[in-house]
Structure formats: C-alpha cells, structure tokens
Write a protein that holds these residues in place. Sequence first.
Motif, PDB file in Angstrom:
ATOM      1  N   ARG A 238      -3.632  -0.308 -11.497  1.00 31.59           N
ATOM      2  CA  ARG A 238      -5.116   0.141 -11.522  1.00 31.59           C
ATOM      3  C   ARG A 238      -4.917   1.658 -10.488  1.00 31.59           C
ATOM      4  N   ALA A 239      -3.983   1.666  -9.673  1.00 35.03           N
ATOM      5  CA  ALA A 239      -3.761   2.843  -8.747  1.00 35.03           C
ATOM      6  C   ALA A 239      -2.976   3.917  -9.224  1.00 35.03           C
TER       7      ALA A 239
ATOM      8  N   ASP B 261       0.775  -0.982   0.021  1.00 36.83           N
ATOM      9  CA  ASP B 261      -0.092  -0.061  -0.045  1.00 36.83           C
ATOM     10  C   ASP B 261       0.951   1.204   0.127  1.00 36.83           C
TER      11      ASP B 261
ATOM     12  N   ARG C 172      -1.350  -6.066 -10.651  1.00 33.86           N
ATOM     13  CA  ARG C 172      -2.781  -5.334 -11.250  1.00 33.86           C
ATOM     14  C   ARG C 172      -2.981  -4.338 -10.294  1.00 33.86           C
ATOM     15  N   GLN C 173      -2.815  -4.318  -8.917  1.00 32.53           N
ATOM     16  CA  GLN C 173      -3.273  -3.399  -7.964  1.00 32.53           C
ATOM     17  C   GLN C 173      -2.506  -1.846  -8.232  1.00 32.53           C
TER      18      GLN C 173
ATOM     19  N   ASP D  83      -1.032 -10.358  -8.919  1.00 33.89           N
ATOM     20  CA  ASP D  83      -2.231  -9.491  -8.310  1.00 33.89           C
ATOM     21  C   ASP D  83      -1.562  -8.155  -7.906  1.00 33.89           C
ATOM     22  N   GLU D  84      -0.387  -8.392  -7.107  1.00 35.07           N
ATOM     23  CA  GLU D  84       0.081  -6.880  -6.862  1.00 35.07           C
ATOM     24  C   GLU D  84       0.281  -6.006  -7.974  1.00 35.07           C
TER      25      GLU D  84
END
Length: 320
Positions: free
Chosen positions: A200-201, A167, A196-197, A193-194
């Motif tokens: 997206r952000a 984060d 992709r996060q 998955d990380e």
Amino acid sequence: MSSFNGALRLRELLARPGPVIAPGVYDCISAKVVQQAGFEAAFVSGAAVTASVLGYPDVGLQTMPEILGQVRNMARCVTIPLIVDIDTGYGNALNMMRAVREFEAAGAAGIFFEDQSFPKKCGHFEGKKLIPVEEMVIKIRAAREARRSDDFVIIARTDARAIEGLDAAIERGQCYAEHGADLVYVEALLSEDEMRQAARAISVPLQANMSEGNTKTPMLHFDRLHEIGFKLISYSGLLQRTAVKGMQNTLGVLKREGSAMSLYPDHLCSLIDRSQLLGLNEFYKLEERLYGPLLNSEKSWRASLEERDAGQDAPRDLPI
C-alpha cells in the motif's frame, strides 16, 4: 547473433496483467530447464552462483567477474529475461555504474541490489549492516545514469526490516521508488499484514522472494502474492536447493543398491534427455551445413560449396 532483447521483454512482462514468475538460476542447465518448463523470466541468484562457482556461503566473498561470467553464458543460451542479483553493486556508486554497464552488455535484462554495507550477507543471516539512505539513493541514481537502455530494469532492495523495523523499511522502499528504482523489494517481511502494508505504501511494483524453509517470510501462492500487491515473484534458491537434495538422495541410492537404475526414469534423466535440453540436434544441423559439401562424393567439395551458397545468406541465429 540472436536479436532477443531481454530488457524489452521484461518490460513487456511487467506491463501486462498478472504476476511475473522468475525461478532462480545459477548456470546454463538451470536456465535452460526454466525456459523449457515454460517460465518467461529467471532470477540469477548471487548466493546460488557463489555456491556453485566458489563453494562459499553468501557472505560477500563473491566478486563481479565470477557472477558476470555465469550471466554471460546463461544469456547466450536462453531467450528469456535474466534479472541478476548484484549484491551491493560491488562497492560504491562508481562500482555500481561499472556493474550496470557490464551486466547490460552481458545480456542481463535488469539488476537487483541491496542497501547493505559491503561485504554483504544473505538477507536471512544475522549481522547485517545498512548504508545510509542517502548513499543508496546515490547508487540508484548512478545505476539509472549508467544504463544504456531505459528498458534495463533497476530493482532496489532494503534489508531494513530486520535491523530498523517495518516502518523504516517501508520508508526506505518508498524513498528508493521516488529516486528511480523501477521495482522495490523489502526483504524478510514477517507476515501477510506486513506485506500488505508495504504494498500500500510503496508507489512502484514490488518484488517478493519465496525461500522455502527460511522461517521468516510467509510462503504464499504466487497468485495470492499478486493479489496482495507484488508483481515480480522470484524463487532464488529453489532449483539449487532441490538439486542438492536430489544429488544427496541419488548418492544414497548408489551406496545402498550398488546402482542408480532404480531412479530411472522418474528421478534421473537420460543422456538423450540432457542432450536434447542442450540443443544437440541444432549442432548436428550446423555441422551438416558446414561439412556436408566436403563429404559429398559425387562432385568436388568446392563446387558443392558454391552451389550451396549461391544466393543464400548464412543463418544469423546459431546454436553456438
């Protein structure tokens, strides 16, 4: 002098559909091999240059002149954009401004720098420390102010994933995008998955660096990475680590067999192959143009020069 504009060409590559693939280079031969292979950009690895020029690991011992000299030579001999790893910018925001000016003048198309404290370490080494977000923002702004051309590309990297968590790394990446980074690289993401996060952000294009054998970031096909949301895909250590293995294997053959001929031609290029890669024919042509009149036996060298030069401008793109 060549009219090639690496920064403008890199902007064009980033604006078109599909990923931009940038193998890592560290000297003129590796840069020429990448261009000959048809790749349209290259990534100048600070770690690889440090290993080649100094024989040191990537622990921050390299200085700007050592990297800059290699970049200047590579930019002179290829016509593909070079994206240069400048570590932390070699100091504070003032050092960053000088570095941007120097690398832009040397022919780089863009620079890549991270938010580690100085001296830095490889992103996959232990013991890294981060500078505050606010200080990195100042360095990004300084880099933008220092560049003479708006085409010159600025890539900001964060090493926060391994230290502060996902984060925090994504938050830093978005902050760097908001304050002027053209691309962002989040180092050492641990899963698809990380990835992709992060994609997206963060609101600007992302860079991914593939380093086979690092055991952290998943090794994915570059088309897959682009589908996830990454635009610039670099392979910073690939060629040098391949070369190290190749040299070790070759010397093993030489020891065992007493000759390396069994490696030719599949694993060993000829003198002619290397000379062609380096543009020997262009130097022969240049030599003939310069010295041809002097070797002309039928008329005086002065008359031959005058006849050759009548109404002709000297070529502007020279191999030297």
